[in-house]
Motif scaffolding. Structure first.
Motif, mmCIF file in Angstrom:
data_model
loop_
_atom_site.group_PDB
_atom_site.id
_atom_site.type_symbol
_atom_site.label_atom_id
_atom_site.label_comp_id
_atom_site.label_asym_id
_atom_site.label_seq_id
_atom_site.Cartn_x
_atom_site.Cartn_y
_atom_site.Cartn_z
ATOM 1 N N ILE A 193 -5.919 5.981 2.236
ATOM 2 C CA ILE A 193 -5.904 6.701 3.515
ATOM 3 C C ILE A 193 -7.134 6.350 4.345
ATOM 4 N N GLU A 194 -8.299 6.377 3.711
ATOM 5 C CA GLU A 194 -9.538 6.123 4.448
ATOM 6 C C GLU A 194 -9.611 4.700 4.994
ATOM 7 N N SER A 195 -8.988 3.746 4.296
ATOM 8 C CA SER A 195 -8.991 2.357 4.761
ATOM 9 C C SER A 195 -8.006 2.122 5.898
ATOM 10 N N GLY A 196 -7.121 3.079 6.134
ATOM 11 C CA GLY A 196 -6.097 2.924 7.153
ATOM 12 C C GLY A 196 -4.862 2.197 6.665
ATOM 13 N N ALA A 197 -4.838 1.840 5.364
ATOM 14 C CA ALA A 197 -3.679 1.130 4.815
ATOM 15 C C ALA A 197 -2.456 2.031 4.722
ATOM 16 N N VAL A 198 -2.700 3.339 4.605
ATOM 17 C CA VAL A 198 -1.612 4.310 4.451
ATOM 18 C C VAL A 198 -1.921 5.519 5.318
ATOM 19 N N PRO B 209 0.822 -1.214 0.000
ATOM 20 C CA PRO B 209 0.000 0.000 0.000
ATOM 21 C C PRO B 209 0.856 1.264 0.000
ATOM 22 N N GLU B 210 1.958 1.234 0.764
ATOM 23 C CA GLU B 210 2.831 2.417 0.825
ATOM 24 C C GLU B 210 3.456 2.720 -0.533
ATOM 25 N N ASN B 211 3.907 1.679 -1.236
ATOM 26 C CA ASN B 211 4.524 1.907 -2.545
ATOM 27 C C ASN B 211 3.494 2.334 -3.583
#
Length: 293
Positions: free
Chosen positions: A223-228, A154-156
């Motif tokens: 962002i909204e999913s909390g993954a990033v 997710p970050e990449n």
């Protein structure tokens, strides 16, 4: 492999990505049909410095479109949903189409204008048109996209969207469109209306609006999913801000040329940066709804 589906239609026609895909299909245009006859006549009115400025701007755009056409491929590899894959095929096609237009404009308008001025025909890939900040920005974009093939996290993905969709397309390219459309729409004293160029830029800008919307929506979802964490997005774009400002500054009208200057373009790029950050917070980008049969 894309995710399998059971029952019902194979495609989710209400998804954001599918609507972007359909919008791209319905707004198809051919760069080979843009009428450049008036441009070939009116470009003779440019003084030497302004002609050089225009050549540099078009070279930067042409090289940028070629680069992003190549750089998008890793995203097409890692996306799972078939609707996303459908959409990205249109973006790849459109980036290639934009590159084709800039190549055609150089061959059919810039080249003849150079000969009329007693200049040797130049190449849009000549290193004289480019500068370190431009190279670095696109090298970072390429690296961010290629990293997806090494580690698809997710970050990449967020970093890739930040480099490609948000910064290169959403801030820098939009600044360039603004400059060319403002300078050559016939309303700037001392500059002719280059109708073919302005028409093409309007069509390219509409395509890029879809591209930016797709990337911004993906960032917002991460962002909204909390993954990033949102700080990763702000930090990545913030790290690129100095480069985008430098490219905008160098691409502005030269001291002897006519058109929007350094202050205008740097201010516009800064405004676009703030606007994109606000869109990340508000998730305000949504594709146009296509009427389904």
């Amino acid at each position: 492999m894309s995710q399998s589906r059971s029952g019902g239609n194979a495609l989710n026609v209400e998804s954001r990505s599918y609507r972007y895909f359909r919008n791209a299909v319905e707004r198809h245009w051919d760069p080979g049909t843009i009428d450049l006859s008036t441009d070939r006549e009116r470009i003779e009115e440019l003084d030497g410095a302004t002609f050089d400025d225009l050549r540099r701007t078009l070279a930067l755009f042409g090289a940028g479109e070629e680069a992003v056409t190549e750089d998008l491929a890793p995203l097409a590899v890692v996306l799972e949903d078939v609707e996303d894959q459908l959409y990205v095929t249109t973006q790849l096609y459109e980036e290639a189409k934009h590159a084709d237009f800039f190549d055609r404009y150089w061959r059919e308008v810039i080249g003849p204008a150079e000969e009329a001025r007693g200049l040797d025909r130049s190449s849009p890939t000549d290193e004289r048109w480019f500068f370190p900040a431009y190279h670095e920005l696109f090298e970072r974009n390429e690296a961010a996209m290629a990293r997806l093939l090494e580690t698809d996290s997710p970050e990449n993905r967020a970093r890739a969207y930040c480099h490609y969709h948000l910064t290169v397309e959403g801030i820098l390219a939009q600044t360039g469109y603004y400059a060319v459309q403002t300078d050559y729409d016939g309303g700037t004293p001392g500059l002719p209306r280059l109708a073919g160029l302005v028409e093409a830029f309007a069509r390219i800008r509409a395509d890029e609006g879809r591209h930016v919307g797709f990337g911004m929506a993906k960032l917002t979802a991460l962002i909204e999913s909390g993954a990033v964490d949102a700080d990763l997005v702000y930090g990545t774009v913030g790290d690129l801000l100095e480069l985008t400002q430098e490219v905008a500054k160098t691409a502005a009208a030269s001291e002897g040329g006519t058109g929007l200057g350094e202050d205008d373009l740097v201010a516009y790029a800064a405004e676009k940066h703030l606007h994109r950050m606000d869109q990340i917070e508000t998730a305000s980008i949504d594709p146009p709804r296509i009427a389904m049969e």
